[in-house]
Design a protein around this motif. Sequence first.
Motif, PDB file in Angstrom:
ATOM      1  N   GLY A 231       0.754  -1.193   0.138  1.00 32.72           N
ATOM      2  CA  GLY A 231      -0.048  -0.035  -0.119  1.00 32.72           C
ATOM      3  C   GLY A 231       0.857   1.346  -0.123  1.00 32.72           C
ATOM      4  N   ILE A 232       2.111   1.112   0.217  1.00 30.90           N
ATOM      5  CA  ILE A 232       3.095   2.374   0.227  1.00 30.90           C
ATOM      6  C   ILE A 232       3.107   3.254  -1.048  1.00 30.90           C
ATOM      7  N   CYS A 233       3.317   4.330  -0.989  1.00 31.79           N
ATOM      8  CA  CYS A 233       3.492   4.973  -2.114  1.00 31.79           C
ATOM      9  C   CYS A 233       4.881   5.570  -2.207  1.00 31.79           C
ATOM     10  N   LEU A 234       5.613   5.726  -3.356  1.00 31.23           N
ATOM     11  CA  LEU A 234       6.672   6.527  -3.409  1.00 31.23           C
ATOM     12  C   LEU A 234       6.919   7.892  -2.751  1.00 31.23           C
ATOM     13  N   VAL A 235       5.634   8.738  -3.192  1.00 29.35           N
ATOM     14  CA  VAL A 235       5.322  10.175  -2.534  1.00 29.35           C
ATOM     15  C   VAL A 235       5.267  10.365  -1.148  1.00 29.35           C
ATOM     16  N   ASP A 236       5.785  10.912  -0.574  1.00 25.61           N
ATOM     17  CA  ASP A 236       5.458  10.963   1.017  1.00 25.61           C
ATOM     18  C   ASP A 236       4.189  11.514   1.182  1.00 25.61           C
ATOM     19  N   GLN A 237       3.178  10.696   1.282  1.00 24.93           N
ATOM     20  CA  GLN A 237       1.733  10.940   1.731  1.00 24.93           C
ATOM     21  C   GLN A 237       1.050   9.799   2.031  1.00 24.93           C
ATOM     22  N   GLY A 245       5.133   8.053   2.641  1.00 26.84           N
ATOM     23  CA  GLY A 245       5.650   7.291   1.362  1.00 26.84           C
ATOM     24  C   GLY A 245       7.089   6.931   1.575  1.00 26.84           C
ATOM     25  N   GLN A 246       7.682   6.060   0.469  1.00 29.50           N
ATOM     26  CA  GLN A 246       8.951   5.515   0.587  1.00 29.50           C
ATOM     27  C   GLN A 246      10.053   6.780   0.724  1.00 29.50           C
ATOM     28  N   TRP A 250      11.787   4.854   4.039  1.00 24.29           N
ATOM     29  CA  TRP A 250      12.949   4.176   3.921  1.00 24.29           C
ATOM     30  C   TRP A 250      14.279   4.636   4.785  1.00 24.29           C
ATOM     31  N   PHE A 251      14.148   5.739   5.256  1.00 19.81           N
ATOM     32  CA  PHE A 251      15.214   6.117   5.929  1.00 19.81           C
ATOM     33  C   PHE A 251      15.080   5.711   7.465  1.00 19.81           C
ATOM     34  N   ARG A 252      13.902   5.164   7.721  1.00 18.31           N
ATOM     35  CA  ARG A 252      13.568   4.595   9.128  1.00 18.31           C
ATOM     36  C   ARG A 252      13.771   3.339   9.349  1.00 18.31           C
ATOM     37  N   ALA A 253      13.825   2.896  10.647  1.00 22.35           N
ATOM     38  CA  ALA A 253      14.232   1.488  10.811  1.00 22.35           C
ATOM     39  C   ALA A 253      12.838   0.632  10.377  1.00 22.35           C
ATOM     40  N   SER A 254      11.749   1.071  10.988  1.00 22.37           N
ATOM     41  CA  SER A 254      10.457   0.335  10.975  1.00 22.37           C
ATOM     42  C   SER A 254       9.832   0.613   9.641  1.00 22.37           C
ATOM     43  N   ASP A 255       8.722  -0.147   9.506  1.00 21.01           N
ATOM     44  CA  ASP A 255       7.927   0.170   8.149  1.00 21.01           C
ATOM     45  C   ASP A 255       6.645   0.854   8.664  1.00 21.01           C
ATOM     46  N   THR A 256       5.599   0.855   7.808  1.00 15.26           N
ATOM     47  CA  THR A 256       4.234   1.710   8.242  1.00 15.26           C
ATOM     48  C   THR A 256       3.410   0.836   8.737  1.00 15.26           C
ATOM     49  N   SER A 257       3.642  -0.090   9.330  1.00 17.75           N
ATOM     50  CA  SER A 257       2.564  -1.074   9.912  1.00 17.75           C
ATOM     51  C   SER A 257       1.760  -0.496  11.337  1.00 17.75           C
ATOM     52  N   HIS A 258       0.901  -1.133  11.541  1.00 14.98           N
ATOM     53  CA  HIS A 258       0.219  -0.884  12.859  1.00 14.98           C
ATOM     54  C   HIS A 258       0.842  -0.912  13.898  1.00 14.98           C
ATOM     55  N   ARG A 259       1.748  -2.116  13.959  1.00 13.68           N
ATOM     56  CA  ARG A 259       2.547  -2.296  15.130  1.00 13.68           C
ATOM     57  C   ARG A 259       3.496  -1.449  15.323  1.00 13.68           C
ATOM     58  N   SER A 260       4.123  -0.699  14.218  1.00 15.64           N
ATOM     59  CA  SER A 260       4.923   0.326  14.219  1.00 15.64           C
ATOM     60  C   SER A 260       4.395   1.594  14.960  1.00 15.64           C
ATOM     61  N   GLU A 261       3.195   1.710  14.720  1.00 12.70           N
ATOM     62  CA  GLU A 261       2.481   2.958  15.091  1.00 12.70           C
ATOM     63  C   GLU A 261       2.169   2.888  16.824  1.00 12.70           C
ATOM     64  N   ASN A 289       0.957   2.264  -6.266  1.00 16.59           N
ATOM     65  CA  ASN A 289      -0.042   2.773  -5.540  1.00 16.59           C
ATOM     66  C   ASN A 289       0.014   4.401  -5.750  1.00 16.59           C
ATOM     67  N   ASP A 290       0.908   5.128  -5.959  1.00 15.21           N
ATOM     68  CA  ASP A 290       0.953   6.334  -6.639  1.00 15.21           C
ATOM     69  C   ASP A 290      -0.121   6.542  -7.703  1.00 15.21           C
ATOM     70  N   ASN A 291      -0.093   5.581  -8.696  1.00 18.41           N
ATOM     71  CA  ASN A 291      -0.984   5.723  -9.961  1.00 18.41           C
ATOM     72  C   ASN A 291      -2.208   5.653  -9.655  1.00 18.41           C
ATOM     73  N   ASN A 292      -2.770   5.069  -8.351  1.00 17.66           N
ATOM     74  CA  ASN A 292      -4.354   4.851  -8.246  1.00 17.66           C
ATOM     75  C   ASN A 292      -4.723   6.368  -8.011  1.00 17.66           C
ATOM     76  N   THR A 293      -5.883   6.546  -8.699  1.00 21.26           N
ATOM     77  CA  THR A 293      -6.502   7.841  -8.521  1.00 21.26           C
ATOM     78  C   THR A 293      -6.952   8.172  -7.350  1.00 21.26           C
ATOM     79  N   HIS A 294      -7.390   7.142  -6.403  1.00 19.85           N
ATOM     80  CA  HIS A 294      -7.741   7.214  -4.961  1.00 19.85           C
ATOM     81  C   HIS A 294      -6.690   8.023  -4.117  1.00 19.85           C
ATOM     82  N   ASN A 295      -5.344   8.044  -4.390  1.00 22.39           N
ATOM     83  CA  ASN A 295      -4.180   8.531  -3.869  1.00 22.39           C
ATOM     84  C   ASN A 295      -3.977   9.959  -4.377  1.00 22.39           C
ATOM     85  N   ASN A 296      -4.423  10.348  -5.712  1.00 25.88           N
ATOM     86  CA  ASN A 296      -4.299  11.628  -6.038  1.00 25.88           C
ATOM     87  C   ASN A 296      -2.817  12.213  -6.064  1.00 25.88           C
TER      88      ASN A 296
END
Length: 425
Positions: A231-237, A245-246, A250-261, A289-296
């Motif tokens: 689900g992650i985009c390249l663009v930071d949003q 986004g990456q 990408w500069f963080r140790a953890s990913d964007t998962s719920h458990r990281s939050e 994911n960036d290409n999906n119109t849902h993410n604008n």
Amino acid sequence: MLPLSCLNFFVKTLLIEMRLSSLISYALAPLLTSATILQNGQVRDVVFPDTSIASVAGGSNWTSFPPNATGLSYKGRWDYKYISWWSAPGLKFGFTGDKVAISFGQYTSQGVLIAYRFAGQDWLFTNVTANSTHQLIDASTVGFNLTTQAQRPQTFELRVTNYAYGVQIAGIHLSNHGKLVNIPDYSKKIEIIGDSLSAGQYGTYEGISSYAWGLAEGLGNVEFDITAYPGICLVDQNCWGNAHGQTYQWFRASDTSHRSEVIYGDNPPLWNFEHHQQSDIVVINLGTNDNNTHNNVTNEKYLSSYIDFVGQVHDKYPRAQIILIALWNGFDQVGNTWKQGGAFIDEIQQVYAHYKHAGYVHYFNTTGILQHNDIGPQYHPTDVGHVKLASHLMQYIKLKFDWVFGATGPEVQADTLYWNDEPNY
């Protein structure tokens, strides 16, 4: 199956991606204690053995080591609490004695599926959970008594298969008087940066069924990281519930998962690039994911972010060769046949053109590698699709950078041994 147009391919993945990024909770995690794997629409009988044992703390029959013991080699991204992140992180070490057990800490996901193996034997699987100990090797382990003097030391390797979940290493336990033996890292390293396509979403064993895994393990004798998350985009949003986004994550140790939050909130720890082996090749597969119109995400924003990101990756890995993967973006049914789609075709080629003169950025065209039946019902590659993409990338890297294929026997992707034994079929 309904036609997979470029639009429908991504619109229909809305709930799929959101399920992983924003709807995952620890309340749902126990569902991982069992698994259903479909193989050509048929349920595969999968039984994962229960390897849990009572605590061995203070036991006279064991020698215990802390998670920071010399000789333990962590693969992929782990943080300072010895918690695993991203796709297919692992742990490898040599040992003496005839048994291995691991204690998992409080930040281990409930029922997370791990793959593990002794030496070059095939992968075995088991579910582990928080605050538990599991014995994974004993004298009856397949291949244990086949170790020759020339092959010593004995090695153990573990990999986390579930990309949205992870483990925390609390301790390693060997036979009484057993010792850890350092296994030197390979001299070369490859990193794959991506989203669900690289993380192995809907692959049989997810992270270790992905093309990213097949590429790195197939090359053999290389270290690797798979910094990919669904689900992650390249663009930071925010995309499908991923807060960043990456270009940020990408500069963080953890990913964007719920458990990281849950563990770190909105302040995940930075990844210390200087304290880890640099990558020699970086493969980037981002934009689905960036290409999906849902993410604008506009074409202009995607292009500028990609150009900046490639430069930042090069700053961290100045000797790395960077491969940009063209997005295949599903298939359309056109008349009585199928046609491969595409996304950000011009933009990715413009990123390549921007850096072409520097000589360290390369363009990998995916056209024709996958066919419509290489995409599963959940709009992601099947295991076969992953194998095909990995094989083409391996050959590309061999021809382009003169890397040799170093995998010479041990299993790369689990449970892909299918055959027809009917000679008169």
